[in-house]
Scaffold this active site. Sequence first.
Site, PDB file in Angstrom:
ATOM      1  CD  GLU A 359      31.507  40.395  31.212  1.00 44.34           C
ATOM      2  OE1 GLU A 359      30.778  40.852  30.332  1.00 44.34           O
ATOM      3  OE2 GLU A 359      31.279  39.335  31.804  1.00 44.34           O
ATOM      4  CD  GLU A 431      29.119  40.523  36.043  1.00 41.75           C
ATOM      5  OE1 GLU A 431      28.368  39.877  35.288  1.00 41.75           O
ATOM      6  OE2 GLU A 431      29.632  41.606  35.730  1.00 41.75           O
TER       7      GLU A 431
END
Length: 768
Positions: A359, A431
Site C-alpha cells: 500500500e 485485500e
Amino acid sequence: MNIAFNNDWLFTEDYDAGFDNAVSVRLPHTAKEIPYNYIDCRDYQMVCGYRKVFTASEDWQGKKLLLRFDGAAHEATVFCNGEKVGYHACGYTAFCVDITDFVKPGCENVIDVRLDTQESLNIPPFGFVIDYLCYGGLYREVTLEVKDPEYIQEVLIENTGLREIRVRVSSECGNVVTDIVDKNGKVISSAVGKAFELNVPEAELWSVDSPTLYTARVRAMRSGECVDEKSVRFGFRTVRFKSDGFYLNGERLKIRGLNRHQSYAYVGYAMPKSVQEFDAEILKSELGVNAVRTSHYPQSQHFISRCDELGLLVFTEIPGWQHIGDADWKQQAVKNTDEMVRQYMHHPSIMLWGVRINESQDCDELYRRTNAVAHTLDSGRQTSGVRYIEKSHLLEDVYAYNDFSHCGDNAGLKPKKSVTTKKNNGYLVSECNGHMFPTKPFDDERHRLSHALRHAKVLDAMYADSDISGIFPWCMFDYNTHQDFGSGDGICYHGVMDMFRNPKLATAVYASQSDDKPCCVVSSSMDIGEHPAGDIGKVYVFTNADCVRLYKDGVFVREFAPSRDEYPALPHPPVIIDDFIGELLITQEGFDEKTAQAVKECLLAVAKFGPSSLPPKILAKFARLMLLKGFKFSDGVELYGKYVGNWGGEATKWRFDAVKGGRIVCSVTHSPGQCVHLEVSASKTRLCEGDTYDAAAVRIRAVDEYGNLAPYWQEPVILKCSGPIELTGPEIISLKGGSGGCYVKTCGISGTASLGVNDVEIKFEINA
Ligand code: GAL
C-alpha cells in the site's frame, strides 16, 4: 553437519547491562510475552541480548563454521568470543554468519547477539504507523553448520518450463553433482556442474490437488568423496497471470485465498514448526481455500513448506506497510527483496513475488530496483505489489489492488478497468473487507451474519469476473495491532477466525466453497429474541450440498435450494431460508393449499410489520379468511404463537438436513441451549522434542447440547498443566464469544502430560 542451536540461550532484556541476571530460554523466543489485548507495545521494544555458550569439538578444526539465524527481529549484531562477526537488519529473512576464524576448537565459546527490537529502526517496515505488532526476538530457529571449506553455499532452483528447471549452485568445489529424487527415493534425473538446465519428461506436476514434490540432492565431490550435501525440495510447475486470469500448469484456476499474519496470542511471532504448519492445515482443510498471502513479509519456512505439501498457492512479499523511507531504508528494501527471492525460491507453492511495500505510493526508482532483483534471480515467477491507489504505475507484471469498495449493499468488487489501465496485465484483488466491517465473536447475530455475507459477496464478484485472477480477503484471523488501528483494545477484529483460530460464521463461507468435505453451517441460532422486534429475517445456510431440508420438531417444513439468484457465480451459493412455516399449515392444520398460503402470508406479515401496522393488502386477506373460512381473530393469535413465535410447550427444535445426491451429508439442529459444556481440541496431542520444543495450539469452545457454539458464554476458564508441558499465557482466561484458547509446549522431558480446561482434560504424549 547441522547442529540445532535452539536450547540453552541466556536472554536479557538489557544488552548493555550484561548477562548476570539473564534467564535461560529456548528458541523460538519472543522478547516479551504480551497480554491478549490492551497491550503496551513499548513492552517488547528494547535492545536485548542473547548468549549461547558452547564447546567446539576438536574435530571442527579446518571446517567452515556457519551460524544460521532463521529470524532475528529486527536488527541483530552477532559476536563470537567478543569479536563482531555479523550484522543483519530485517526480522523476516534468514542470514548466515561465518564464525570459522573466531571459534576456539576444543574450548568453550560464546556467541552473543545484540538484538534491537525497536520499531524506530530505519528499516522496513518501520518509519510510520503499522497495522500489526512487529514483535521482537530470536523468534525462529538457529543452526550451527559445520561444513567442509568447499561446502555448498546456495542452491537456486528456477522453474523455466512445465517440467523444466534451471539450477544454480554456489560452491568453491569444482565437482558438483545433482540428483533429482522422487518421494520414494528414486533418482529420476541427474546433472553435473554448478549451472544447468534439466528437462524431466517423466516428472509429475505440482498442483493444488496433487502437490507432488521432488528433492534436488546436490553433492560437492572431491576425489570421489562427497564433502558436502544439500537437499532442496521443489516442484515442477508453471505459474502465470494473464489478462484473463491465473494459470497453473497452463490451466486456468481462480485463486480463492486469505491474508495471513504470522502472529499468535501472547508470544507474537515465536511459534515452533508444528504450530506454524497448523495454520496451513487450517487454511487447506478447514477454510477450503487454495491460496494465502503472507501479509506483509516473508513468513516461517515451516509454514511455506507445509503449503508446498498441501497444495496451497502463496503470494509472498517484502516487509513493509505504506511507508517508504530514505535512501538507506530503500537500499534495505532492495536487500530484503534479494534475500526473500533467494531463500524462498524453491517453494513451488509461491506463485508470485510482492516487490512493492504494501500500500505504498508509486516510487519508480525503488520499484525498478526491486523488480530487477526478482526478475534477474527468478525468471519463473512474475512480480506484483499491493496498492490501494488506482491507476498507479505498474513496473510489475501483475496489478494487485486492495479493493475495499464493498459495504454490504453494493457490488462486491470494482471492475478491473476502473482500477488499472493495464488491461493486458494480470489483475488480482489482494485485500477486501477487513476494516470495512470489524466483527467480534461476541457481536450479535446480525452483525456476524453481515460479516459472512460480505465475504460471500466479494467471492461471488470475483468468480463472476474473468478479469480478476483471484482474491485474498482480509483476513484469516484477528491480530494484535497498534493504537492507531483496531478496536481500542489492541486487536483488529478483521479475521474470519479469532486469534486462536476459532471460526467465526464467515469461515463457513469459505469452507462451503470447497467440495472436499460436507459443510452445513446455519447462520442463526433461531432465537427470535436475538433480533430487533423479534424479526429473525432470512437465515443463511452455508453449505456445499444440493439443497437443505428444514424440519420443525421432526416435521418436514420445506426444501430450499442454493440461492443462485443472489450469488450467481459462487461454486456453492448459500441456501436462504425465508419460510419457516412451509407446508406445516397443510400437513399439521389440514388447510387446503390456497388457504394455507393466505394464512402464511398473514402470519409472516404480522411478524414483519407488527399487528398494528399491517399493509391494507394483508388486512383484506385476513378479512376474506374470516368471511369465507370462518377464521376468528383468536385463531390468528393461536397460529401466530404456534408457527411464528413458537411459544409455549417444549422448546422448538429446528433441524437442517443438507442433502447431496439424494443423501443427507450433514445435519444441524438448533434449539435454545440449556446445557453448555466445553469442547477442547489440540492441534496435536503427540508432541515431539526435535530441534527444539514442540507446542500445540489448543482451541476451546463453549457448545450447547446440540453441538452449537454458545456465543454469549463469556465465563472464566481455568487452565492447568500437569506433567512435562508448560502453558503459554495466563492460567485463567475468559471465553470471548464462547471461544478461547491457549498453547502448551514441551519442556525437554518425555512422558505423559495433561491440560485441564475447567472439567475437561486433554492428554499429551511427549517424546523427548
Ligand atoms: C489494509 C492493510 C492491511 C490491513 C487492512 C485492514 O489497508 O494493507 O494491513 O490494515 O487494511 O483492513
